[in-house]
Design an enzyme around this catalytic site. Structure first.
Site, mmCIF file in Angstrom:
data_model
loop_
_atom_site.group_PDB
_atom_site.id
_atom_site.type_symbol
_atom_site.label_atom_id
_atom_site.label_comp_id
_atom_site.label_asym_id
_atom_site.label_seq_id
_atom_site.Cartn_x
_atom_site.Cartn_y
_atom_site.Cartn_z
ATOM 1 C CG ASP A 123 -1.988 -1.005 1.222
ATOM 2 O OD1 ASP A 123 -1.980 -1.853 0.305
ATOM 3 O OD2 ASP A 123 -2.837 -0.969 2.127
ATOM 4 C CG ASP A 124 0.389 3.795 2.288
ATOM 5 O OD1 ASP A 124 -0.788 3.487 1.995
ATOM 6 O OD2 ASP A 124 0.777 3.960 3.452
ATOM 7 C CG HIS A 141 -4.278 2.719 -0.515
ATOM 8 N ND1 HIS A 141 -5.090 1.910 0.247
ATOM 9 C CD2 HIS A 141 -3.332 3.199 0.347
ATOM 10 C CE1 HIS A 141 -4.651 1.903 1.506
ATOM 11 N NE2 HIS A 141 -3.599 2.690 1.597
ATOM 12 C CG HIS A 185 -3.280 7.124 2.717
ATOM 13 N ND1 HIS A 185 -3.338 7.111 4.092
ATOM 14 C CD2 HIS A 185 -3.011 5.856 2.349
ATOM 15 C CE1 HIS A 185 -3.106 5.891 4.533
ATOM 16 N NE2 HIS A 185 -2.904 5.100 3.502
ATOM 17 C CG HIS A 193 2.401 0.017 4.189
ATOM 18 N ND1 HIS A 193 2.160 -0.951 5.144
ATOM 19 C CD2 HIS A 193 1.255 0.727 4.059
ATOM 20 C CE1 HIS A 193 0.918 -0.830 5.584
ATOM 21 N NE2 HIS A 193 0.346 0.174 4.944
#
Ligand code: ZN
Length: 245
Positions: free
Chosen positions: A70-71, A121, A125, A212
């Site tokens: 993620d991210d 995502h 965020h 991540h």
């Protein structure tokens, strides 16, 4: 005098056939699908029949597991991660932040070109559950558009930040929301060994690992997890392979 020789040839050929079947079986576990590598590993030895019987008993079980990151895209850590995944023949799933894709489109494009799956995502965020329906839908739809502009593909999967979605998204966006089954907690730790040990004992068939691509600890831990679980017979696959029936 010829009969025993012919019989020995048949026994040898049957042994070779067993070996090929065994290697085809093992070959399914290899992420590169390489049967040749398996033949080399098994080796065309003399006592083929006895060896294949033993190896059949010790055959690793084929298990699938998915790494998700993620991210990203992260301009420091994503590309070293991609390098290491490529070296290991591993495909993963990346849940990208729309705003970061706009900043680093070349990295997002590389993720797609190297066969990884890209998911959504959100754009900034944010906790989607805290937004109005209109704002939440914007976060998802804008990110889908940015990813499409860069990769030519609309994401199929959505991972809402913090695991918190918005009911309006279910109605307005035909996407599959995917969370995880194993949290590496890499976002909270800077010790590679601890991150790895958060994952390895929890690994099981069809598990989804949350990581991540946002720190050197995460990248090093991901490589260690891959190397460890491959030895245990796991095949690293993208989410579509885990989620498709
Ligand atoms: Zn996140």
């Amino acid at each position: 005098m010829r009969e025993p020789v012919r019989r020995r040839r048949w026994i040898f050929l049957l042994g070779v056939a067993d070996l090929v079947l065994l290697c085809l079986f093992f070959g399914r576990c290899d992420s590169d699908g390489s049967v040749t590598a398996c033949v080399e590993a098994c080796g065309p030895k003399a006592d083929v029949v006895a060896e294949t019987t033993m190896q059949m008993d010790e055959a690793p079980e084929c298990k699938r597991i998915a790494l998700t990151f993620d991210d990203g895209p992260n301009h420091i850590y994503t590309e070293p991660l991609l390098d290491g995944l490529k070296e290991r023949g591993v495909k993963a799933t990346f849940f990208l932040i729309g705003n970061e894709v706009e900043k680093h489109p070349e990295i997002a494009r590389r993720i797609a070109e190297e066969g990884h799956v890209i998911g959504n995502h959100s754009f900034y965020h944010v906790d989607l559950s805290s937004l109005s329906a209109e704002e939440a839908i914007f976060q998802v739809s804008r990110t889908n558009e940015v990813i499409y502009e860069v990769t030519g593909q609309y994401p199929q999967y959505l991972r809402p930040p913090f695991g918190r979605s918005h009911p309006a998204i279910t109605c307005e966006q035909p996407m599959i929301e995917v969370l995880w089954t194993i949290d590496s907690r890499d976002w909270a730790l800077d010790d590679v060994g601890t991150v790895v040990m958060n994952v390895i004992p929890e690994a099981e068939d069809n598990a989804i690992i949350l990581m991540h691509d946002a720190s050197s600890t995460s990248v090093a831990a991901a490589f260690s997890i891959v190397d460890n679980l491959k030895q245990k017979g796991y095949d690293f696959v993208t989410l579509d392979e885990i989620l498709s029936p």
